[in-house]
Design an enzyme around this catalytic site. Sequence first.
Site, PDB file in Angstrom:
ATOM      1  N   SER A 128      -1.117 -22.971 -29.921  1.00 38.81           N
ATOM      2  CA  SER A 128      -2.159 -23.253 -28.945  1.00 38.81           C
ATOM      3  C   SER A 128      -1.946 -24.625 -28.339  1.00 38.81           C
ATOM      4  O   SER A 128      -1.403 -25.529 -28.992  1.00 38.81           O
ATOM      5  CB  SER A 128      -3.532 -23.183 -29.631  1.00 38.81           C
ATOM      6  OG  SER A 128      -4.532 -23.780 -28.834  1.00 38.81           O
ATOM      7  N   ARG A 175       5.973  19.725   2.935  1.00 34.55           N
ATOM      8  CA  ARG A 175       6.381  18.317   2.930  1.00 34.55           C
ATOM      9  C   ARG A 175       5.102  17.530   3.151  1.00 34.55           C
ATOM     10  O   ARG A 175       4.352  17.796   4.076  1.00 34.55           O
ATOM     11  CB  ARG A 175       7.404  18.021   4.039  1.00 34.55           C
ATOM     12  CG  ARG A 175       8.747  18.735   3.887  1.00 34.55           C
ATOM     13  CD  ARG A 175       9.625  18.135   2.812  1.00 34.55           C
ATOM     14  NE  ARG A 175      10.042  16.793   3.133  1.00 34.55           N
ATOM     15  CZ  ARG A 175      11.037  16.486   3.989  1.00 34.55           C
ATOM     16  NH1 ARG A 175      11.677  17.434   4.623  1.00 34.55           N
ATOM     17  NH2 ARG A 175      11.352  15.237   4.202  1.00 34.55           N
TER      18      ARG A 175
END
Length: 447
Positions: A278, A317
């Site tokens: 940390s 399509r």
Amino acid sequence: MAASIIDSRIFQGIFSSEPMRQVWSDENRTAKYVEIERALAIVQARLGLIPQEACDEIVSHCHIEQIDMVRLREQTERIGYPILGVVTQINQLCRDKLGEYVHWGATTQDITDTATVLQIREALQLVDDELEAIANALAKLAKEHRLTPMIGRSNLQQAIPVTFGYKMAGLLSAILRHRERIAQLKERVLVGEFAGAAGTLASLETGAMETQAGLCAELGLQRPVIAWHTIRDNIAEVGAVLGLIGGTLGKLSMDVKLMMQTEVGEVFEPYHHGRGSSSTMPQKRNPISSCYIHAAISVVRQHAAALMDAMVADHERSTGPWEIEWIVLPESFCLMAGALKQSRFVLEGLQVDAEAMRRNIDMTGGLVMSEAVMMGLGPYIGREYAHDLVYDLCRESLAKQRPLIDLLAEHPEVQRHVDRAALERLLDPANYLGQSGVMVDRVLARM
């Protein structure tokens, strides 16, 4: 300038891998377009559909190094798709208009879909290689800790003892199933596409099906039974399997995070100086890899849903759902590569504290062995009566902060049937591991 975490110069090695990023790169995708156009010319010349001279000229220019990527970007932005840009460039490189035979009878989606399948083939191999390594690491842990007692947990509460090997073998069983899924889906997914404008191959009067078969054979792909331009279950299945793999890796990361809690301390991710520290709390050792796994697989699962959305295509399509795949399929694979890499790192260097595992079993003063005691007393006084008796003694143990064995040994109903030595055997976690070892062996046998 990279805007995505996958391509970030800072984060790319955490959230993805270089080999997977290469698979889905512009260069590799375009190389696949070129490879398919080359194969198509070769097959059609063999069938006499285009002149051999044209084929030779086309093939001589079907190299990714001859494609101007800057120009291709401009062409794609103008046209909307990159295939025509590639075809135009190859055509213009050829002499005497022989390049007019490139892309003969094909449509944009034929090349795009087939290229995607070729990329999926490469990507699945990378995923499976990592799964194999993860399986080996899990198998090693399962074997080493086959009978290492630890507490099993239910609803985040201590339940009964299991073994750490049993826990690892459970994850291993899922990884082995994922490898089976990958092997099985290849038959359905590694299929080429060559079907023309609306999927009927009307563009070729002769040799249509022969071209399709030859092209797929040339590329090492299965031949489609029918066009799959707007039938996208195959691609969605890939996303679903990646989501399933991610779920298992997420389960691994979740358990590691929980077992790394200060109050638990049963396993730890591999240690390197400064890793997980940390900026303000020097004592911290955060589960860094597990956090990255969790984040990556969460996005992969959402992308699996997006690929399901892409299945809802219109007519022969489509008008847009197809492009969803362009966005999420590369991201899914790239993020999965990162999650796999982090998972392998965790498992291959996992630090296991067997003493802490035993300490956590013992911390309740025998309460976690209450089921064993209940089952031991059941033949003498009945299972339900034994349950209620042991339940009351567990509450008394908590209230008076006394070991359960003392209260059991003092109870006249218990004394009548079992002595303290027998109670000690009932309260020994090593005697209540069930079939943990057998189940570990059954999973390992599948390796």
